[in-house]
Design a protein around this motif. Sequence first.
Motif, PDB file in Angstrom:
ATOM      1  N   ASN A 173      -6.589   1.614   7.858  1.00 26.39           N
ATOM      2  CA  ASN A 173      -5.068   1.474   7.014  1.00 26.39           C
ATOM      3  C   ASN A 173      -5.462   0.955   5.550  1.00 26.39           C
ATOM      4  O   ASN A 173      -6.137  -0.034   5.480  1.00 26.39           O
ATOM      5  CB  ASN A 173      -4.227   0.499   7.506  1.00 26.39           C
ATOM      6  N   THR A 217       0.235  -5.340   6.602  1.00 27.20           N
ATOM      7  CA  THR A 217       0.730  -4.244   5.869  1.00 27.20           C
ATOM      8  C   THR A 217       1.755  -4.447   4.803  1.00 27.20           C
ATOM      9  O   THR A 217       2.104  -4.043   3.742  1.00 27.20           O
ATOM     10  CB  THR A 217       0.664  -2.831   6.652  1.00 27.20           C
ATOM     11  N   ASP A 501       1.797   3.493   4.425  1.00 25.51           N
ATOM     12  CA  ASP A 501       0.834   2.844   4.927  1.00 25.51           C
ATOM     13  C   ASP A 501       1.407   1.413   5.592  1.00 25.51           C
ATOM     14  O   ASP A 501       0.630   0.781   6.321  1.00 25.51           O
ATOM     15  CB  ASP A 501      -0.059   2.423   3.554  1.00 25.51           C
ATOM     16  N   ILE A 503       2.945  -0.396   8.566  1.00 18.69           N
ATOM     17  CA  ILE A 503       3.110  -0.058   9.944  1.00 18.69           C
ATOM     18  C   ILE A 503       4.447  -0.530  10.776  1.00 18.69           C
ATOM     19  O   ILE A 503       4.504  -1.438  11.431  1.00 18.69           O
ATOM     20  CB  ILE A 503       1.896  -0.747  10.779  1.00 18.69           C
TER      21      ILE A 503
END
Length: 522
Positions: A173, A217, A501, A503
């Motif tokens: 990621n 993230t 990107d 999550i």
Amino acid sequence: MTMAQEQKLQQPQQHEHSSHPGILLHTAISRNNFQTCQTILSTHGSIAGTYKNARGSTPLMLAAEGKPSKRTSLQLIELLLQDGMGGMESAAERSRKGRTAADILSARAGSEGGGQPRLVELAARLRSYECGAAECENFDRCPIPHCRAKLPARGRTKLHFVADEVRKGSECNPLLVDMCIMCTSTRGTASPAVVQRLGGALYHRVNSCVAFRKECTESMALIRELRCLRANARGGSIASAGIASCTGDLAGTPGSETTTSRDLLQSKEDDEDDWSSWHVIDLCAGSCLTGCLALALLPGIRITAVDLRGAGNHHHDAENSAETEAYASEGGDGSEVGSGNDGAAYDVEAHLRAAGVLIPDQFRYVSGDLHDPHLVEVLAAHLSPNQSPSEQGKHRSNNADHVVVLGMHCCGMLSVQAVEIADQLEADALLLMPCCLPAKNTVHENDIDDNGKLPPMADLYSSPDQDEQYRWWASYLAALARSKDIGMAGLGSVRVREVKDVISARNILVTVESGTAGGSHS
């Protein structure tokens, strides 16, 4: 409960996560089915009896609260305290409010124990088992006295796990890679600035929070956008920082963005510079994951974190959402034993102070309500400490800092409040990634009267599709920012885009940027 449902509870299928004996026991308790509780415990014992639900409660805690019912709860306590049923082993566990089963039952005995001496007797038994279980624990707990949360085994936090996966190349990621690559001393190794600074016990709700990868993230998406804002302030462009500039509207679909390895290397070089002229106000900061990451990755940045959690409360209880529960069950990331999220009450300010994070003029924590009309005055005082109270927050052009308001996890109308706060502070930028939508039964009373510039908020639920509702809400917030008579919306840009990107399905970022962000502030 139908016979088929009861048989399913009594005959759990091990290959299904939802059929874990502990989950089945919690389900039986919630459905007031004491007979099924007996069946599950007699079959699975402590495997079910020690299981914590997503809210951090053990079966013993639920029984102490009076579940499945007041009549059967004491029977369930007696059953759990039998050998091998898990009650004695879990007696020292703490709920998210920091209470053990003995604490809960003692409070219950105080409120209704006049005619029930058995409550007082059981509370005393639970207390003795609590002391015995605490002495037998083979793990460490948080050193903050009123927290005492269980810490990860061998000090291996979720942050350590992610950093190791990045180093091995198995974590792909881009945002997580970005988090662990920036400020590296040797290419490909995890950053001491992140792992060593945030890997300690006092950061247990930062480095091992529920749904850690998801939360990181989200925070890193905001940090990456901060770098883009600084590139603009230096005379660059959004594209030069690796971000696609996309504009969405109420009828359209937000744009999207992704990151490349070239962008990550560029961001690493950018972040080696001093960030002391940037001041971030992080609303609904929760455990301050975003603030702590920014402090570790952006040298000299100034942060004011705002939430209700200083007193053990918070604006957004992400752990209770179905989406977060799904991420909480992900395997292999250190979440199985001692994740640091065993439910103890978490006083954010006390932990930050003990960790040495609360540095004057660099990192402040404000325990406050976003709806409090005096909150803006408090924040303005932090932004302009040398101005008189009558001047604070009214003359932002005299302030040398770039002021950016962040809104991650601002539930429902709190996102609207974030726009209002950014407006009143005359911030240079607002970064908003909304999550929960306003309650359907409140949209009419919360409608904003702006002479027809905005559509009725009730239109939010004109579509039954939840994804479409979320996109509408994000675009509505962008339109609200445009409608404000503030420099950042009037002279700059408002962008709405999906950050793939991140999550999470709730990954639309609204960026409101001043057209003069780099002009008056150096």
